[in-house]
Design a protein around this motif. Structure first.
Motif, PDB file in Angstrom:
ATOM      1  N   GLY A 274     -30.900 -14.647  61.971  1.00 12.97           N
ATOM      2  CA  GLY A 274     -31.968 -13.808  62.607  1.00 12.97           C
ATOM      3  C   GLY A 274     -32.443 -12.410  62.721  1.00 12.97           C
ATOM      4  N   PHE A 275     -33.230 -11.559  62.366  1.00 13.52           N
ATOM      5  CA  PHE A 275     -33.061 -10.479  61.957  1.00 13.52           C
ATOM      6  C   PHE A 275     -34.471  -9.888  63.323  1.00 13.52           C
ATOM      7  CE2 PHE A 275     -30.705 -10.906  59.094  1.00 13.52           C
ATOM      8  CZ  PHE A 275     -30.102 -10.066  58.735  1.00 13.52           C
ATOM      9  N   ILE A 276     -34.040  -9.835  64.478  1.00 17.92           N
ATOM     10  CA  ILE A 276     -35.019  -8.776  65.379  1.00 17.92           C
ATOM     11  C   ILE A 276     -35.725  -7.452  65.495  1.00 17.92           C
ATOM     12  CG2 ILE A 276     -35.662  -8.239  68.550  1.00 17.92           C
ATOM     13  CD1 ILE A 276     -33.781 -10.954  68.760  1.00 17.92           C
ATOM     14  N   GLY A 277     -36.346  -7.118  64.286  1.00 20.72           N
ATOM     15  CA  GLY A 277     -36.779  -5.878  64.079  1.00 20.72           C
ATOM     16  C   GLY A 277     -36.256  -5.775  62.632  1.00 20.72           C
ATOM     17  N   CYS A 278     -37.807  -5.264  61.392  1.00 22.86           N
ATOM     18  CA  CYS A 278     -37.256  -5.260  60.073  1.00 22.86           C
ATOM     19  C   CYS A 278     -37.230  -3.266  59.521  1.00 22.86           C
ATOM     20  CB  CYS A 278     -37.702  -6.187  59.849  1.00 22.86           C
ATOM     21  SG  CYS A 278     -37.796  -6.953  57.745  1.00 22.86           S
ATOM     22  N   GLY A 279     -36.493  -2.522  60.175  1.00 25.20           N
ATOM     23  CA  GLY A 279     -36.629  -1.352  59.478  1.00 25.20           C
ATOM     24  C   GLY A 279     -35.687  -0.959  58.285  1.00 25.20           C
TER      25      GLY A 279
END
Length: 268
Positions: free
Chosen positions: A6-11
């Motif tokens: 999981g990636f919190i933030g997808c910048g």
């Protein structure tokens, strides 16, 4: 590999890692999930990356085995406080937030939380990334091996002591922008001397690629390779001497030093 990531933030940086990992087939896209701050942003990123993107960080943590904290440094504390009740002993936290120490993260999360700190760079998108990995107090050997394996699929990585990670940020995290600038300035110089910019840019780019590969694959030092091109009395020698007179050594030291100082300050 069946870990849910999981990636919190997808910048930009998270997107580069996600794109590189999917492209390398290290993990199927169905095993990757990310979160964004709004539904519109989530839909946009989902369509672009081909993964599930939600707006609930708590749900993301519940669904994931490995959680990348990929927000900007100023949002890390808020995110950690939001998810801390959902971080169980079986979950690995990987932070890519510049300047935020593993100790800071561990002090907010439950006791003995496994934390690894990573400084990647955007060429991960084309599987030519360079990442530094720093181990938190409670991270295991298996955690480090997993992070190394993941990052090795999107470029190269090194394991370093956390005290050196701000230097990694300056050299490779920020480094692409510095190399883009050097490549572009050389091309612009060619343009100013009368060559079409696009042709000068092609010359500059390919020369940079070739030179980097020669240094990477040679048993000679950088100084030896410089000497092999900059022969006495030749045109290259004039250029190298000019660089020495202009004190590029001091220029690049200050460039990395000031960038590293800023990286360290971001976590405060």
């Amino acid at each position: 590999m069946n870990k849910k990531i999981g990636f919190i933030g997808c910048g930009k940086m998270a997107s580069a890692i996600i794109g590189g990992v999917i492209s390398s087939k290290f993990v199927n896209s169905s095993y990757i999930i990310a979160s964004e701050v709004s539904l519109d942003a989530a839909k946009e990123k989902s369509a672009k990356l081909g993964i599930e993107v939600i707006t609930d960080n708590k749900k993301l943590v519940e669904l994931s085995d490995v959680i990348f904290v990929a927000t900007t440094p100023n949002y890390v504390e808020g995110v950690l406080n939001e998810i801390k009740e959902y971080v169980t002993a079986d979950k690995l936290i990987v932070s890519i937030a510049a300047g935020v120490t593993t100790n800071f993260i561990q002090n907010i999360l439950p006791e003995n939380s496994r934390v690894v700190r990573v400084m990647p760079n955007t060429p991960a998108l084309i599987r030519e990334g360079m990442s530094g990995i720093a181990r938190g107090k409670f991270a295991t050997d298996a955690d480090i091996k997993f992070v190394e394996a993941l990052l090795s699929n999107i470029g190269k990585c090194i394991v370093i002591d956390e005290s050196q990670i701000d230097i990694v940020t300056a050299i490779s995290g920020s480094g692409p922008a510095f190399y883009y600038k050097v490549i572009n300035e050389i091309a612009r110089a060619g343009e100013a001397l009368g060559m079409e910019y696009e042709k000068a840019l092609t010359l500059s780019i390919q020369t940079a690629i070739g030179s980097a590969k020669m240094l990477l694959n040679s048993d000679k030092s950088a100084e030896d390779l410089i000497a092999s091109v900059a022969t006495k009395g030749g045109c290259t020698r004039v250029g190298v001497d000019y660089m020495d007179e202009a004190d590029t050594k001091d220029l690049f030291y200050n460039l990395i030093d000031k960038t590293a100082e800023k990286a360290k300050a971001l976590g405060k």
